[in-house]
Write an enzyme that holds these catalytic residues in place. Sequence first.
Site, PDB file in Angstrom:
ATOM      1  N   HIS A  67       0.834  -1.206   0.000  1.00 17.92           N
ATOM      2  CA  HIS A  67       0.000   0.000   0.000  1.00 17.92           C
ATOM      3  C   HIS A  67       0.861   1.245   0.000  1.00 17.92           C
ATOM      4  CE1 HIS A  67       0.834  -1.078   4.194  1.00 17.92           C
ATOM      5  NE2 HIS A  67       0.834   0.227   4.448  1.00 17.92           N
ATOM      6  N   CYS A 176     -13.082  20.012  21.970  1.00 18.41           N
ATOM      7  CA  CYS A 176     -13.352  19.662  23.363  1.00 18.41           C
ATOM      8  C   CYS A 176     -12.241  20.252  24.225  1.00 18.41           C
ATOM      9  CB  CYS A 176     -13.452  18.149  23.558  1.00 18.41           C
ATOM     10  SG  CYS A 176     -11.894  17.258  23.297  1.00 18.41           S
TER      11      CYS A 176
END
Length: 634
Positions: A67, A176
């Site tokens: 890959h 957050c």
Amino acid sequence: MRITDLLTKETIILDIQSKSKPDILQELVTQLDQAGTLNDRESFMKDIIAREEQSSTGIGDGIAIPHAKSAAVKKPAIAFGRSIKGVEFESLDGQPAHIFFMIAASDGANNDHLEALSRLATFLMDDKFREKILAATSKEELLTIVNKKEVEVDGPEEVVEDAPKTAGKILAVTACPTGIAHTFMAAEKLSETAKKMGISIKVETNGSSGVKNRLTDAEIAEADSIIVAADTKVEMARFNGKPVIQIPVGKAIYETEDILNRAVSIDAPIFKHDGKGDDEKAESRGGFYKHLMNGVSNMLPFVVGGGILIALSFFWGIESGNPDSPEYNAFAAMLSEIGGGKAFFLMVPVLAGFIASSIADRPGFAPGMVGGLIAITVTGVEGAAGGSGFLGGLIAGFLAGYLTLLVKKIFSKLPDGLEGLKPVLFFPVFSIAFTGLAMMVINPPLTKIYTGLTSFLEGLGGSNVVLVGIVLGAMMAIDLGGPINKAAYTFGIAMLDAQNFTFIAAVMAAGMVPPLGIALATTLIKKRFTKQEREAGKTAYVLGACFITEGVIPFAAADPARVIPASVVGAAVTGGLSMFFDIALRAPHGGVFVMGLVEGGIGSIFLYAIAIIIGTIVTALLAGMLKKNNPQLA
């Protein structure tokens, strides 16, 4: 994205002809090129070879998954090749490879190739799946086998018949307080759900390492509506005049589809940043939790970095930073000075400064910093060297923010010619003066309250201190990184600032338990969980060990009625045990990686580990008892 979205008949070679690894790679790259997925065949081949030089992608059991993420890829794709006889591929187990999946990811694919790699590796661990792949007699049969495996693991793909197709685009921002877990979970959930619903979306994340995937001015101008899922401050002025949905970050995880439907139907108020609209007032004047978390999130690097450096200095002895002690060590003294004398000293001023700036924007920062500094240096109380500490910093931050808003309002009527003097002269002079004078007056009584409170907590013993540990532990698990969790953690930091190290130890231990416990349940009681959940459990082990309570959110979102109670009980047990064992820890973050910094030596470290292990087992067993067998696995 399913594997069968990337693997097509045009990228499949049922009987590969090559007899060596280099030739196999060439043949698969050629197949991708002929299928029209590459911009530059030779360039992609170089990237594939470069990846193989790092380590072989022959993972064993007859499988190879070469890959690469490359600018030479026109569109992401997967090529398949099969050799019944097998080819030497430098596999990890030393055996020939028979099955080859080559993943080609475009340069801006946001690591989609890694997700595909993970999914393929998971599927190929199944012996029966590999046997079917080897036995397939046509490309169509091969695609059917892969598709059936995906349906088995993930369930049938949702097809939204009447899914709204946005003419423009939905934008989103997630943030957050710590910028670690909720930020990226919310972003992923918004992106995945939007894709299923046929909605075009781009999500900006405001994480601990900065802003990623930043929204451009052009994208904002073209957007139909904008979702801001944040528990801390984000840049809002850029959204002036656009429909904006403002929600806590947790809602983007738990109520994703409803939020996206609101965005598509433009069920959102127009955001105004000119001081005249209700939205601006809500942003600057409301949201106590949001302002507090803005301060806490910006303070955390000082707390974590400073706290761990202080703890490290004690490896040379508890008095290693004292020049008059026989234990004195120059390096340890430097660590102590950097961590405690500098980083930790700035903790409260930074907290106050960022609370104030959350309320009043940039003009609030300077008076907040000054107010926080006064809180820890001007006591007026004999023997109270630390002033009003964390409590004073909180009050100074809010006081500075609202006083700055008052100053801004007072000077709002000045002639336009003096507009440039406001931020550099009038605002800082008057807001610092008002905040400083107020803190000079109120800090002595605040100091008495703060020292009295810390003395009371330090004086707790026996069942009382264990009860406090139980409550703190439960708070760490009840909303899994939400406001209650952050309140418990903030309390632990406040006590750390007051030189009491047992509370932060209990808080950290309890915060590790929910993801560790559920991960253990997926390992021990497999029939209660889907295969996808069992795979997620492996990640939860790592997140729990790192003290990232949010690692259990995917499980809680799917089954809150069982996962949350099990997490709360286990965390409460651990919090109580940590206090019962009187464990002290100066490091405010780090999970298992800072357990060596527990005060008291090997015995205390062992007891701390026992507290975490017991809570983890309690959560795992409770989750297993409460959850029912998954019908697909029974």
